[in-house]
Motif scaffolding. Structure first.
Motif, PDB file in Angstrom:
ATOM      1  N   ASN A 125       0.841  -1.203   0.000  1.00 30.09           N
ATOM      2  CA  ASN A 125       0.000   0.000   0.000  1.00 30.09           C
ATOM      3  C   ASN A 125       0.877   1.254   0.000  1.00 30.09           C
ATOM      4  O   ASN A 125       0.607   2.230   0.695  1.00 30.09           O
ATOM      5  CB  ASN A 125      -0.929  -0.006   1.229  1.00 30.09           C
ATOM      6  N   SER A 127       2.645   4.645  -0.933  1.00 30.08           N
ATOM      7  CA  SER A 127       1.983   5.872  -1.413  1.00 30.08           C
ATOM      8  C   SER A 127       2.426   6.254  -2.821  1.00 30.08           C
ATOM      9  O   SER A 127       1.634   6.812  -3.594  1.00 30.08           O
ATOM     10  CB  SER A 127       2.192   7.021  -0.430  1.00 30.08           C
ATOM     11  N   GLU A 156      -7.351  -0.171  -1.014  1.00 31.12           N
ATOM     12  CA  GLU A 156      -7.564   0.780   0.071  1.00 31.12           C
ATOM     13  C   GLU A 156      -6.942   2.128  -0.235  1.00 31.12           C
ATOM     14  O   GLU A 156      -7.624   3.153  -0.250  1.00 31.12           O
ATOM     15  CB  GLU A 156      -6.991   0.203   1.367  1.00 31.12           C
ATOM     16  N   GLY A 157      -5.625   2.127  -0.530  1.00 34.98           N
ATOM     17  CA  GLY A 157      -4.923   3.396  -0.755  1.00 34.98           C
ATOM     18  C   GLY A 157      -5.553   4.209  -1.874  1.00 34.98           C
ATOM     19  O   GLY A 157      -5.847   5.408  -1.716  1.00 34.98           O
ATOM     20  N   ALA A 159      -8.542   3.898  -3.156  1.00 37.02           N
ATOM     21  CA  ALA A 159      -9.919   4.296  -2.826  1.00 37.02           C
ATOM     22  C   ALA A 159      -9.889   5.600  -2.037  1.00 37.02           C
ATOM     23  O   ALA A 159     -10.574   6.571  -2.381  1.00 37.02           O
ATOM     24  CB  ALA A 159     -10.601   3.197  -2.015  1.00 37.02           C
ATOM     25  N   ARG A 160      -9.057   5.645  -1.014  1.00 40.02           N
ATOM     26  CA  ARG A 160      -8.980   6.855  -0.168  1.00 40.02           C
ATOM     27  C   ARG A 160      -8.456   8.048  -0.960  1.00 40.02           C
ATOM     28  O   ARG A 160      -8.779   9.188  -0.648  1.00 40.02           O
ATOM     29  CB  ARG A 160      -8.061   6.602   1.027  1.00 40.02           C
ATOM     30  N   ALA A 161      -7.624   7.769  -1.977  1.00 42.19           N
ATOM     31  CA  ALA A 161      -7.034   8.875  -2.752  1.00 42.19           C
ATOM     32  C   ALA A 161      -7.982   9.396  -3.835  1.00 42.19           C
ATOM     33  O   ALA A 161      -7.681  10.377  -4.499  1.00 42.19           O
ATOM     34  CB  ALA A 161      -5.727   8.405  -3.396  1.00 42.19           C
ATOM     35  N   PRO A 163     -11.651  10.854  -4.456  1.00 45.13           N
ATOM     36  CA  PRO A 163     -12.888  11.294  -3.798  1.00 45.13           C
ATOM     37  C   PRO A 163     -14.151  10.672  -4.414  1.00 45.13           C
ATOM     38  O   PRO A 163     -15.082  10.335  -3.694  1.00 45.13           O
ATOM     39  CB  PRO A 163     -12.869  12.813  -3.987  1.00 45.13           C
ATOM     40  N   ARG A 165     -15.718   7.725  -5.461  1.00 43.51           N
ATOM     41  CA  ARG A 165     -15.487   6.279  -5.391  1.00 43.51           C
ATOM     42  C   ARG A 165     -16.768   5.568  -4.965  1.00 43.51           C
ATOM     43  O   ARG A 165     -17.642   6.176  -4.341  1.00 43.51           O
ATOM     44  CB  ARG A 165     -14.371   5.974  -4.394  1.00 43.51           C
ATOM     45  N   LYS A 382     -14.497  -0.630   4.237  1.00 42.59           N
ATOM     46  CA  LYS A 382     -14.535   0.601   5.050  1.00 42.59           C
ATOM     47  C   LYS A 382     -14.315   1.832   4.186  1.00 42.59           C
ATOM     48  O   LYS A 382     -14.989   2.854   4.331  1.00 42.59           O
ATOM     49  CB  LYS A 382     -13.438   0.566   6.130  1.00 42.59           C
ATOM     50  N   ALA A 383     -13.367   1.708   3.246  1.00 43.86           N
ATOM     51  CA  ALA A 383     -13.021   2.858   2.392  1.00 43.86           C
ATOM     52  C   ALA A 383     -14.162   3.250   1.463  1.00 43.86           C
ATOM     53  O   ALA A 383     -14.124   4.319   0.848  1.00 43.86           O
ATOM     54  CB  ALA A 383     -11.768   2.535   1.580  1.00 43.86           C
ATOM     55  N   ALA A 388     -17.025   7.553   4.754  1.00 44.52           N
ATOM     56  CA  ALA A 388     -15.561   7.394   4.787  1.00 44.52           C
ATOM     57  C   ALA A 388     -14.874   8.435   3.922  1.00 44.52           C
ATOM     58  O   ALA A 388     -15.436   8.882   2.937  1.00 44.52           O
ATOM     59  CB  ALA A 388     -15.177   6.004   4.308  1.00 44.52           C
TER      60      ALA A 388
END
Ligand code: AMP
Length: 388
Positions: A125, A127, A156-157, A159-161, A163, A165, A382-383, A388
């Motif tokens: 994961n 960056s 995960e990474g 998804a969080r990066a 917006p 999604r 979760k993401a 979230a």
């Protein structure tokens, strides 16, 4: 969506026309050489893919395949999967090759990226690897429930990066069905657990013992429980270190049913000498549940409100030791309960019995499904939660 599960961001709320959409799918198919041994994951990924393409998205499809551990391994190329999907394959999942392939996409087109796990940054994961993936698309869809228990770059990474999604249709369906089991099972709730080792399934057995009304234990796992009850297991596969744990579970509130009879043989490779016994002789291996055990489970299944089955009840790969699993597949199908079956061998038993249509949900999530049922938070899910 059940009350206990947070709602997921829905793919249907995304604006996708003309836009680059990264789709993390689970195309980790079993291969025999370069031939695909089972294409169910490819078929299961189509709904999300087709939906996006019909709406004019430019789809950047990605998956892992096997365990190349950060190295480019030609035998783990996604080329056979690209062929099966009728899509071009970008020779890498990041960098110039990927960016060029993505830039060429017209509306409604799709490209498959090469195996994500050819890069060590995927499982770490990392960056900078997340940033390299993020250059390929503006919108992110995760349809790979089967890897949602891993916090990897693509699950995960990224998804969080990103917006914008959402969960794909397959992800949505798994979470909806499994949350119904986890959070609001209709009683009686009957769980059937089989497979090789208690140690692999201990966490899920313990979690299900708290929620279910009856646990039916079969497969090689059952013999450790039988030792705990003071019965003989002959030469069957047992885990002596887990006998105390099994005893504690047997002493708990939840009803735990063990096999009443067994199909035994003198050795794994002597199926021709299989016979049914009620007590396992000291020189025999128990390799399947017998007819009385089948009837015992079927009786509970008939009266169940909810059924969950994971893991084969015998040495499923070698007939006649597949009979117990097939019979249980038929019993689950005949029941009017909400039924969920998961795990490769149990799904194969359902397919062999030809009863897939009559099971409420066939869960392809493997280990991720079990972790979800244990009540653990899956990073990839979760993401995607709305808040979230
Ligand atoms: P799992 O991956 O834990 O679900 O275990 C699946 C494996 O357990 C399959 O390969 C089965 O053949 C094996 N298995 C199930 N029952 C038995 C048994 N009674 N003796 C030996 N192996 C078994």
């Amino acid at each position: 969506m059940s009350p206990g599960a947070a709602p997921l961001r829905s793919i249907e709320a995304l604006r996708v026309e003309g836009r680059h959409v990264f789709v993390r799918a689970d195309l980790n198919v079993p291969l025999r050489g370069t031939a695909i041994a089972d294409d169910s994951r490819i078929r299961a990924s189509r709904r999300t893919l087709d939906w996006l393409r019909e709406r004019g998205a430019r789809v950047v499809l990605a998956s892992h395949l096997g365990r190349p551990k950060g190295e480019r391994r030609p035998e783990l190329s996604l080329a056979p999967v690209a062929d099966a999907l009728g899509l071009p394959l970008a020779e890498d999942c990041v960098g110039a090759a990927a960016e060029k392939a993505v830039a060429r996409l017209a509306e409604g087109d799709a490209v498959l990226l090469e195996n994500l796990r050819f890069h060590a940054g995927e499982e770490r994961n990392d960056s900078s690897f997340v940033a390299a993936l993020a250059r390929l698309a503006d919108v992110y869809v995760n349809d790979a429930f089967g890897t949602a228990h891993r916090a990897h770059a693509s699950t995960e990474g990224l998804a969080r990066a990103t917006p914008e999604r959402a969960a794909g249709f397959l992800m949505q369906l798994e979470v909806e069905m499994l949350s119904r089991l986890r959070d609001e099972p209709e009683h009686p709730y009957v769980c059937i657990l089989g497979g090789a080792k208690v140690s692999d399934k201990l966490a899920v057995i313990e979690a299900l013992a708290e929620r279910a009304d009856t646990l039916c234990i079969g497969g090689a796992m059952a013999y450790t429980f039988m030792l705990a009850r003071g019965e003989s297991a002959g030469l069957s596969r047992v885990e002596p270190g887990l006998v105390d744990t099994a005893r504690r579970l047997l002493d708990g509130e939840t009803e735990i049913l063990l096999p009443l009879d067994h199909v035994v043989a003198p050795a794994l490779d002597r199926p021709g000498e299989a016979r049914t016994v009620e007590e396992i002789p000291s020189d025999a291996i128990a390799l399947d549940i017998g007819p009385r055990s089948i009837e015992q489970i079927a009786g509970r299944v008939r009266k169940a409100g909810t059924i969950f089955w994971n893991g084969p009840l015998g040495l499923f790969e070698t007939p006649p030791f597949d009979e117990g699993s097939r019979a249980i597949a038929e019993a689950c199908a005949a029941s009017g309960a909400f039924s969920v079956v998961g795990g490769g061998d149990s799904l194969a038993a359902v397919a062999a019995a030809g009863v897939g249509e009559r099971i409420s949900h066939l869960s392809t999530g493997g280990g991720a499904s079990l972790e979800y049922l244990e009540g653990r938070a899956l990073p990839g899910v979760k993401a995607l939660e709305a808040e979230a």
